[in-house]
Enzyme design. Structure first.
Site, PDB file in Angstrom:
ATOM      1  N   ASP A 281      -0.600   5.114   0.919  1.00 10.65           N
ATOM      2  CA  ASP A 281      -0.877   6.181   1.960  1.00 10.65           C
ATOM      3  C   ASP A 281      -0.655   5.633   3.553  1.00 10.65           C
ATOM      4  O   ASP A 281      -1.170   4.404   3.740  1.00 10.65           O
ATOM      5  CB  ASP A 281      -2.111   6.786   1.542  1.00 10.65           C
ATOM      6  CG  ASP A 281      -2.423   7.829   0.156  1.00 10.65           C
ATOM      7  OD1 ASP A 281      -1.194   8.432   0.685  1.00 10.65           O
ATOM      8  OD2 ASP A 281      -3.399   7.022  -0.085  1.00 10.65           O
TER       9      ASP A 281
ATOM     10  N   ASP B 141       0.678  -1.099   0.032  1.00  9.15           N
ATOM     11  CA  ASP B 141       0.184   0.461  -0.109  1.00  9.15           C
ATOM     12  C   ASP B 141       0.995   1.349   0.125  1.00  9.15           C
ATOM     13  O   ASP B 141       2.268   0.888   0.354  1.00  9.15           O
ATOM     14  CB  ASP B 141      -0.755  -0.077   1.342  1.00  9.15           C
ATOM     15  CG  ASP B 141      -1.698   1.082   1.226  1.00  9.15           C
ATOM     16  OD1 ASP B 141      -2.223   1.778   0.142  1.00  9.15           O
ATOM     17  OD2 ASP B 141      -1.822   1.655   2.480  1.00  9.15           O
TER      18      ASP B 141
ATOM     19  N   SER C  46      -2.890   1.169  -4.392  1.00 10.83           N
ATOM     20  CA  SER C  46      -3.163   2.465  -3.161  1.00 10.83           C
ATOM     21  C   SER C  46      -4.258   2.704  -3.478  1.00 10.83           C
ATOM     22  O   SER C  46      -4.713   2.403  -4.886  1.00 10.83           O
ATOM     23  CB  SER C  46      -1.969   3.285  -4.022  1.00 10.83           C
ATOM     24  OG  SER C  46      -2.250   4.805  -3.325  1.00 10.83           O
TER      25      SER C  46
END
Length: 326
Positions: free
Chosen positions: A81, A79, A194
């Site tokens: 963030d 991922d 993401s």
């Protein structure tokens, strides 16, 4: 700077030597078999107080399998963030890719408030341990859809994207540049998967580190008209709880890497555990989870992720394990 993997030797039993990794956990003293220190217990980065492991035997088994398979069997899926990027610094919460846009000077104060109100409402629901994945799926679809509509109506122009990133206080986790360089120098593919915004995260990596040829991005991509104005987003919406279906929609990436059946997966939400679903079958998946807030969810995270890192700003654990594999 290219990082070199460390090699060490340990004598086992009556003089048998293993190089590169400890693959034997027992030795004999007379007729009695005595348990030796686990490999993961010999990795200092895993022994820190903020690192939590529910099942050390399982983690030992997976890490040993990753080392045995080596770089040619490995791929990394992460991922972005609050996984690659930091969640907080000096008590200040840092922006996600969406928040970089929502906090820019291009947006009016009224628009910023609408975006922040959505975040204040939906983020606690995303992190709640009382809601099912199905309930979160619907809620995250609502949040992302409304957030994108706000951005589309905000007047953002393509030429502003780079300046938005440069002016933001977004930060990569310490050690990300070493992670990127290590994977690139060993030709290990890295998929950045993401629910954020592809155009922004690409600029963040370019600005704060290096975008290497082994890196791919699967994320929400902005669509601009001939005048450079944001008019929409390409393809199907990706949010934190539909990554399973998005992995299957983007099956071509996993097909290209189908021989790499060992995976190091990193995320910060329970939904991120779906990111390797496109690789079928995966032989060994080591799941590292960053629990940045809502620490009451620790036991839930420990039941889902193999290694849980609480309130940490570095990639030390991932780098230490990868250095053993390479």
């Amino acid at each position: 700077m290219k990082m070199q993997s460390s090699t060490f030797k340990i004598a086992v039993g009556a003089g048998v030597v293993l190089s590169g990794a400890v693959l034997v956990t027992y030795y004999f003293r007379g007729n009695r078999k005595t348990k030796r220190t686990r490999l993961i217990e010999m990795i200092p980065e895993i022994q820190k107080a903020h690192i939590h492991i529910k099942d050390p035997d399982r983690v030992e088994e997976i890490v040993t399998a990753l080392i045995k398979g080596g770089r040619n069997k490995l791929q990394v899926i992460s991922d972005f963030d609050r996984t690659i990027t930091r969640y907080k610094c000096n008590g200040i919460i840092l922006p996600t890719t969406h928040a970089i846009l929502e906090g820019s000077t291009v947006l009016s104060d009224e628009t910023k408030k609408r975006a922040q109100d959505l975040r204040d409402h939906y983020y606690p629901l995303e992190m709640s341990s009382k809601l099912s994945d199905d309930e979160k799926y619907s809620l995250m679809t609502e949040w992302w859809s409304q957030a994108h509509e706000i951005l589309i109506g905000s007047g953002i122009n393509k030429k502003d994207v780079t300046d938005m990133v440069v002016q933001s206080n977004v930060m990569l986790r310490e050690g990300c540049d070493q992670l990127f360089d290590l994977l690139a120098s060993n030709s290990v593919p890295l998929l950045v998967f993401s629910a954020g915004i592809a155009d922004i995260l690409h600029e963040v990596i370019k600005e704060r580190a290096t975008m290497h040829d082994n890196m791919s991005i699967m994320s929400n991509q902005m669509e601009f008209n001939a005048d450079g104005r944001l008019v929409g987003f390409k393809g199907k919406l990706i949010h934190t709880y539909n990554k399973r279906e998005m992995a299957k929609i983007n099956q071509d990436y996993f097909d290209r890497n189908k021989t790499r059946t060992n995976v190091l997966l990193m995320g910060d939400t329970i939904g991120d555990l779906q990111m390797a679903e496109g690789l079928n079958p995966a032989d060994n998946v080591l799941k590292i989870g960053f629990l940045n807030s809502h620490f009451e969810n620790l036991e839930v995270y420990k039941s889902k992720y193999d290694i849980v890192i609480m309130d940490d700003s570095s990639m030390d654990v991932a780098n230490a394990i990868l250095n053993k594999v390479m």
